[in-house]
Write a protein that holds these residues in place. Structure first.
Motif, PDB file in Angstrom:
ATOM      1  N   MET A  59      45.633  22.866  48.972  1.00 14.66           N
ATOM      2  CA  MET A  59      44.326  23.311  48.484  1.00 14.66           C
ATOM      3  C   MET A  59      44.510  24.283  47.327  1.00 14.66           C
ATOM      4  SD  MET A  59      41.293  25.470  50.413  1.00 14.66           S
ATOM      5  CE  MET A  59      40.711  24.096  51.408  1.00 14.66           C
ATOM      6  N   LEU A  60      43.699  24.118  46.289  1.00 11.45           N
ATOM      7  CA  LEU A  60      43.703  25.066  45.191  1.00 11.45           C
ATOM      8  C   LEU A  60      42.996  26.343  45.631  1.00 11.45           C
ATOM      9  CD1 LEU A  60      44.293  25.523  42.131  1.00 11.45           C
ATOM     10  CD2 LEU A  60      41.943  24.790  41.722  1.00 11.45           C
ATOM     11  N   ARG A  61      43.681  27.469  45.489  1.00  9.72           N
ATOM     12  CA  ARG A  61      43.114  28.758  45.866  1.00  9.72           C
ATOM     13  C   ARG A  61      43.370  29.762  44.751  1.00  9.72           C
ATOM     14  NH1 ARG A  61      46.013  29.772  51.536  1.00  9.72           N
ATOM     15  NH2 ARG A  61      47.745  28.962  50.281  1.00  9.72           N
ATOM     16  N   PHE A  62      42.516  30.776  44.668  1.00 11.29           N
ATOM     17  CA  PHE A  62      42.759  31.833  43.701  1.00 11.29           C
ATOM     18  C   PHE A  62      42.290  33.155  44.287  1.00 11.29           C
ATOM     19  CE2 PHE A  62      38.288  31.419  42.873  1.00 11.29           C
ATOM     20  CZ  PHE A  62      37.888  32.639  42.316  1.00 11.29           C
ATOM     21  N   SER A  63      42.853  34.230  43.763  1.00 15.15           N
ATOM     22  CA  SER A  63      42.410  35.566  44.154  1.00 15.15           C
ATOM     23  C   SER A  63      42.645  36.505  42.981  1.00 15.15           C
ATOM     24  CB  SER A  63      43.151  36.062  45.398  1.00 15.15           C
ATOM     25  OG  SER A  63      44.545  36.122  45.162  1.00 15.15           O
ATOM     26  N   THR A  64      41.938  37.639  43.011  1.00 16.22           N
ATOM     27  CA  THR A  64      42.089  38.650  41.969  1.00 16.22           C
ATOM     28  C   THR A  64      42.261  40.014  42.614  1.00 16.22           C
ATOM     29  OG1 THR A  64      39.746  39.271  41.719  1.00 16.22           O
ATOM     30  CG2 THR A  64      40.492  37.303  40.520  1.00 16.22           C
ATOM     31  N   ALA A  65      42.818  40.931  41.840  1.00  9.28           N
ATOM     32  CA  ALA A  65      42.946  42.318  42.288  1.00  9.28           C
ATOM     33  C   ALA A  65      42.819  43.214  41.060  1.00  9.28           C
ATOM     34  CB  ALA A  65      44.290  42.542  42.988  1.00  9.28           C
ATOM     35  N   GLY A  66      42.555  44.498  41.324  1.00  9.20           N
ATOM     36  CA  GLY A  66      42.477  45.449  40.229  1.00  9.20           C
ATOM     37  C   GLY A  66      41.120  46.109  40.120  1.00  9.20           C
ATOM     38  N   GLU A  67      41.106  47.256  39.438  1.00 10.53           N
ATOM     39  CA  GLU A  67      39.883  48.009  39.220  1.00 10.53           C
ATOM     40  C   GLU A  67      39.532  48.004  37.732  1.00 10.53           C
ATOM     41  OE1 GLU A  67      41.729  48.669  42.710  1.00 10.53           O
ATOM     42  OE2 GLU A  67      42.502  49.920  41.088  1.00 10.53           O
ATOM     43  N   SER A  68      38.277  48.313  37.448  1.00 12.91           N
ATOM     44  CA  SER A  68      37.779  48.267  36.077  1.00 12.91           C
ATOM     45  C   SER A  68      38.606  49.145  35.144  1.00 12.91           C
ATOM     46  CB  SER A  68      36.312  48.716  36.034  1.00 12.91           C
ATOM     47  OG  SER A  68      35.822  48.713  34.714  1.00 12.91           O
ATOM     48  N   HIS A  69      38.945  50.371  35.593  1.00 13.30           N
ATOM     49  CA  HIS A  69      39.708  51.290  34.760  1.00 13.30           C
ATOM     50  C   HIS A  69      41.113  51.514  35.306  1.00 13.30           C
ATOM     51  CE1 HIS A  69      35.486  52.338  33.671  1.00 13.30           C
ATOM     52  NE2 HIS A  69      36.018  52.343  32.474  1.00 13.30           N
ATOM     53  N   GLY A  70      41.576  50.599  36.142  1.00 14.44           N
ATOM     54  CA  GLY A  70      42.933  50.684  36.641  1.00 14.44           C
ATOM     55  C   GLY A  70      43.934  50.222  35.596  1.00 14.44           C
ATOM     56  N   GLU A  71      45.189  50.210  35.974  1.00 16.33           N
ATOM     57  CA  GLU A  71      46.249  49.863  35.022  1.00 16.33           C
ATOM     58  C   GLU A  71      46.177  48.418  34.581  1.00 16.33           C
ATOM     59  OE1 GLU A  71      51.121  50.240  34.592  1.00 16.33           O
ATOM     60  OE2 GLU A  71      50.102  50.947  36.399  1.00 16.33           O
ATOM     61  N   SER A  72      45.786  47.529  35.504  1.00 15.68           N
ATOM     62  CA  SER A  72      45.806  46.105  35.177  1.00 15.68           C
ATOM     63  C   SER A  72      44.945  45.338  36.168  1.00 15.68           C
ATOM     64  CB  SER A  72      47.248  45.584  35.239  1.00 15.68           C
ATOM     65  OG  SER A  72      47.325  44.220  34.921  1.00 15.68           O
ATOM     66  N   LEU A  73      44.479  44.180  35.730  1.00 23.06           N
ATOM     67  CA  LEU A  73      43.902  43.196  36.641  1.00 23.06           C
ATOM     68  C   LEU A  73      44.994  42.193  36.997  1.00 23.06           C
ATOM     69  CD1 LEU A  73      40.510  42.472  34.839  1.00 23.06           C
ATOM     70  CD2 LEU A  73      40.848  43.891  36.869  1.00 23.06           C
ATOM     71  N   VAL A  74      44.894  41.633  38.186  1.00 18.82           N
ATOM     72  CA  VAL A  74      45.879  40.664  38.656  1.00 18.82           C
ATOM     73  C   VAL A  74      45.153  39.388  39.039  1.00 18.82           C
ATOM     74  CG1 VAL A  74      47.658  40.179  40.369  1.00 18.82           C
ATOM     75  CG2 VAL A  74      47.364  42.514  39.517  1.00 18.82           C
ATOM     76  N   ALA A  75      45.703  38.249  38.629  1.00 15.57           N
ATOM     77  CA  ALA A  75      45.115  36.943  38.952  1.00 15.57           C
ATOM     78  C   ALA A  75      46.189  36.059  39.556  1.00 15.57           C
ATOM     79  CB  ALA A  75      44.538  36.293  37.696  1.00 15.57           C
ATOM     80  N   LEU A  76      45.858  35.373  40.635  1.00 19.66           N
ATOM     81  CA  LEU A  76      46.821  34.513  41.328  1.00 19.66           C
ATOM     82  C   LEU A  76      46.169  33.174  41.631  1.00 19.66           C
ATOM     83  CD1 LEU A  76      49.657  34.381  42.720  1.00 19.66           C
ATOM     84  CD2 LEU A  76      48.499  35.072  44.829  1.00 19.66           C
ATOM     85  N   VAL A  77      46.812  32.100  41.216  1.00 17.15           N
ATOM     86  CA  VAL A  77      46.328  30.741  41.473  1.00 17.15           C
ATOM     87  C   VAL A  77      47.432  29.957  42.161  1.00 17.15           C
ATOM     88  CG1 VAL A  77      45.336  28.641  40.495  1.00 17.15           C
ATOM     89  CG2 VAL A  77      44.968  30.833  39.346  1.00 17.15           C
TER      90      VAL A  77
END
Length: 391
Positions: free
Chosen positions: A1-19
């Motif tokens: 199954m194709l899955r994705f998730s994200t992490a991070g805050e608006s003013h944090g160091e970075s956003l994280v994306a995982l697929v």
């Protein structure tokens, strides 16, 4: 199954994306991913944050020599503004005097219910994750899904059909939508210049008064064959899955599929798309429809027409002329806290919705046709197309 998730805050160091779940061999272009991120940042009415950030995806894993390798794709999107916030939002306890607490919740935002839920006396932690900045990571994930779909001849685009009270007032062709999405300069991503000028006036009016303005975007899926999604279980219907995906975006308060809103006040004879048969048809099948009021879906299944999904975006909750609120500390009436924000984000909302729609369609395509490699998936996909063409 194709899955994705994200992490991070608006003013944090970075956003994280995982697929995860992408088959091996899907071509991935850094230029394409970054252009999708650029498109999300454009639009008349964006705020100062977009002059700071220049989003680009740093691909850490899952892509080698320009193609997916079947393992999870991990990406980071650095926040350029982090240098101004690393003492405000440190991972360690830090200096409390430098923390930028949000002491009065903003109406229309997640500030108050989130603070109640997580027992915070400072809405900072809520708004940092609830911010639409998170949608940049979704767009990066969506670019991976789009890369898969275009290998099958399936394309996803969007355009703006209303800002405030000004609207396009007509249907747009797929060619118009694709041309608008290909522009190097973006105003409000409307396919009609005259309507776009009227929309711009709505943004100008909100800007002058310290207000914000919402609108409606339309996402179009072009090239999807009939048979994706199913009627057999409530949680597998294409229309339901698309509605949930788009509704999950920040500030989206309603979702329309096809002519769903006007259909509710119309007679059935004017709503349903009559079916005809042409033995030499040039579509997916030899069946055709003159209209597409259903928005490319019937009974929770794609029917071969363009899939049409509209998102109704409320005005941004953060106002330069704040509404009334209450102090967390004193419980006395105060003005709501102000965070740097936009006036209008409807075009950006459309790009984020493209990502959510592409991820949903890609998941269902992989579920239906299977394959651990893109070659296997395309072979199964092409065989199905031959099957329905011969029906």
């Amino acid at each position: 199954m194709l899955r994705f998730s994200t992490a991070g805050e608006s003013h944090g160091e970075s956003l994280v994306a995982l697929v995860s779940g992408l088959p091996a061999g899907v071509p991935v272009s850094q230029e394409f991913v970054d252009r999708e991120l650029w498109r999300r940042q454009q639009g008349y009415g964006r705020g100062g944050r977009m002059r700071i950030e220049r989003d680009t995806a740093h691909i850490l894993s899952g892509v080698r020599h320009g193609k997916t390798i079947g393992s999870p794709v991990a990406m980071t999107l650095a926040n350029n503004d982090w240098k101004n916030w690393n003492e405000i939002l440190p991972v360690e306890e830090g200096d409390a005097e430098k923390h930028k607490a949000v002491k009065s919740p903003r109406p229309g935002h997640a500030d108050l219910p989130g603070s109640l839920k997580y027992d915070f006396k400072d809405a900072r932690y809520v708004l940092e994750r609830a911010s639409a900045r998170e949608s940049a990571a979704r767009v990066a994930c969506g670019a991976m899904a789009k890369s898969l779909l275009r290998e099958l001849g399936i394309f996803v685009g969007s355009h703006v059909i209303r800002v405030g009270k000004q609207e396009l007032g007509r249907d747009a062709t797929w060619a118009e939508v694709a041309a608008s999405n290909a522009k190097d300069e973006v105003l409000l991503n409307c396919v009609d210049p005259e309507a776009e000028a009227r929309m711009k006036s709505e943004v100008d009016a909100a800007l002058r008064t310290g207000d914000t303005v919402g609108g409606v975007f339309e996402v179009v899926v072009h090239g999807l064959p009939p048979g994706v999604g199913t009627h057999v279980n409530w949680d597998e219907r294409l229309d339901g899955l698309l509605a949930q995906a788009v509704m999950s975006l920040q500030a989206v308060k309603a979702v329309e599929l096809g002519r769903g809103v006007t259909a509710a006040e119309s007679m059935g004879s004017t709503v349903h798309d009559a079916i005809s048969y042409d033995g030499s048809g040039d579509g997916f099948t030899k069946f055709s429809r003159e209209k597409n009021n259903a928005g490319g879906m019937e009974g929770g299944i794609s029917n071969g027409e363009d899939v049409i999904v509209r998102g109704y975006l409320k005005p941004i909750s953060t106002l330069r002329r704040p509404l009334g609120s209450v102090s967390f500390e004193t419980r006395e009436p105060v003005k709501a806290a102000y965070e740097r924000s936009d006036v209008c984000v409807v075009p950006a909302g459309g790009v984020a919705a493209e990502a959510m729609v592409a991820l949903t369609i890609a998941r269902l395509v992989i579920d239906k046709f299977g394959g651990d490699s893109i070659r296997e998936l395309k072979r199964n996909f092409d065989g199905y197309r031959e099957q329905i063409k011969a029906y």
